[in-house]
Each structure stands twice: as structure tokens, then as C-alpha cells.
Design a protein around this motif. Structure first.
Motif, PDB file in Angstrom:
ATOM      1  N   GLU A 180      22.122  21.799  -6.487  1.00 15.54           N
ATOM      2  CA  GLU A 180      21.058  22.522  -5.803  1.00 15.54           C
ATOM      3  C   GLU A 180      20.346  21.643  -4.793  1.00 15.54           C
ATOM      4  O   GLU A 180      20.318  20.429  -4.913  1.00 15.54           O
ATOM      5  N   SER A 181      19.803  22.317  -3.783  1.00 21.68           N
ATOM      6  CA  SER A 181      19.035  21.650  -2.735  1.00 21.68           C
ATOM      7  C   SER A 181      17.576  22.031  -2.869  1.00 21.68           C
ATOM      8  O   SER A 181      17.243  23.125  -3.317  1.00 21.68           O
ATOM      9  N   GLY A 182      16.712  21.137  -2.475  1.00 17.01           N
ATOM     10  CA  GLY A 182      15.286  21.392  -2.528  1.00 17.01           C
ATOM     11  C   GLY A 182      14.549  20.424  -1.621  1.00 17.01           C
ATOM     12  O   GLY A 182      15.158  19.654  -0.872  1.00 17.01           O
ATOM     13  N   THR A 235      14.694  17.415   2.852  1.00 14.03           N
ATOM     14  CA  THR A 235      15.652  18.183   2.062  1.00 14.03           C
ATOM     15  C   THR A 235      16.542  17.227   1.279  1.00 14.03           C
ATOM     16  O   THR A 235      17.087  16.270   1.836  1.00 14.03           O
ATOM     17  N   ARG A 287      21.729  18.929   2.862  1.00 16.63           N
ATOM     18  CA  ARG A 287      22.062  20.104   2.059  1.00 16.63           C
ATOM     19  C   ARG A 287      23.531  20.222   1.697  1.00 16.63           C
ATOM     20  O   ARG A 287      23.979  21.269   1.256  1.00 16.63           O
TER      21      ARG A 287
END
Length: 163
Positions: free
Chosen positions: A57-59, A80, A101
Motif C-alpha cells: 500500500e501507498s500512503g 508519498t 507509488r
């Protein structure tokens, strides 16, 4: 350290690497391109088959800076970040956190981390991934320094002949 794989109760015994060495290797994996990771893992004869321990996951994370480089901390802005956590068929786990990402690149970096922890494969990973990426990063750093040095202006004071 003994790892027990759920299901078939397969046991794998490993000598854990030095914490600082692993951190350094993980930093290199996070800076490697996807192509460098794919070709390095292939050259080291490492499998990329794995299962996700948690979804990739990206955040966003807050980047912090220091006033004048050494003073009070301040929030610089958000960055990111993508994280991956995988487990290989032999039970070893790998993790990665990288800027950007690219979920595939994060998964490959985690796979490289998992393989790097195996003492029998570590030397091949060092040779095929860590050393070439370090060399590329050093070349980029030297190129940047040369570009900055080319624009350097030397100021000096001229003394007029009037006394």
C-alpha cells in the motif's frame, strides 16, 4: 533465530545479520530501480515467488526538516511512501518502505531483503544488486557535484590604486 511456517510446520534456522548491515542493504534496495531489482534477482538466481504478509500500500508521511540544518524541527511537507511485507516459500520475511507509488518496486525490494537475510544468498545479492546500485548512486552524486562546481563563482576584492 528459528522461523516456523504455519501449515506444514517447516523450520528454518538462520543467523541474523547485523542490524546496521541490513539497514544499509534495505536503503540500497529502496533506491534501486525496478529494472535493477529484476535483473539483480534473476542474476543471483533468486525466486520472486512470495506471498504478501499484508497488502502492498501507498500512503503519505510527513517529512521534517531542521531550521538551518541543526535548529528546531519543522514540517516540510508530505511525501508519498509505499510499503511491502512479503514471505518467501522458505519462511523468510522481507520488508520495504520506499518513496513513490511503485507497488511492484516495493514488492521487489522486499523480496531482495528476504533473500539478503539468507547467508547462502547474501553474497550474490550484494554482488548483483547492492554494489551496482551503490556505484550508480555514487556516479550520480559525483555528477551533481561536478555540475555545481562548474557554476561556482569566486568573488574577490580588487584594490584600487587610490590611496
Amino acid at each position: 533465530m528459528t522461523l516456523i511456517e504455519p501449515g506444514d510446520r517447516k523450520t528454518v534456522t538462520r543467523n541474523p545479520p547485523d542490524h546496521a548491515d541490513r539497514q544499509a542493504a534495505m536503503a540500497i534496495f529502496s533506491r534501486a530501480t525496478g529494472a535493477e531489482l529484476v535483473s539483480g534477482l534473476k542474476a543471483a538466481d533468486c525466486t520472486t515467488d512470495c506471498r504478501d504478509l499484508r497488502p502492498v500500500e501507498s500512503g503519505l508521511v510527513m517529512a521534517r526538516g531542521l531550521i538551518s540544518g541543526t535548529g528546531q524541527p519543522f514540517n516540510l511537507g508530505e511525501v508519498t511512501v509505499t510499503r511491502a511485507a512479503i514471505q518467501l516459500a522458505d519462511g523468510s520475511s522481507g520488508f520495504s518502505y520506499l518513496r513513490g507509488r511503485s507497488q511492484e518496486r516495493a514488492r521487489l525490494a522486499a523480496i531482495a531483503d528476504a533473500h539478503w537475510q539468507n547467508p547462502e544468498i547474501r553474497r550474490a545479492i550484494e554482488f548483483h544488486i547492492v554494489q551496482p546500485v551503490k556505484q550508480r548512486l555514487d556516479n550520480e552524486r559525483q555528477k551533481g557535484k561536478a555540475e555545481v562546481a562548474a557554476t561556482q563563482v569566486d568573488f574577490f576584492t580588487m584594490v584600487r590604486g587610490d590611496d
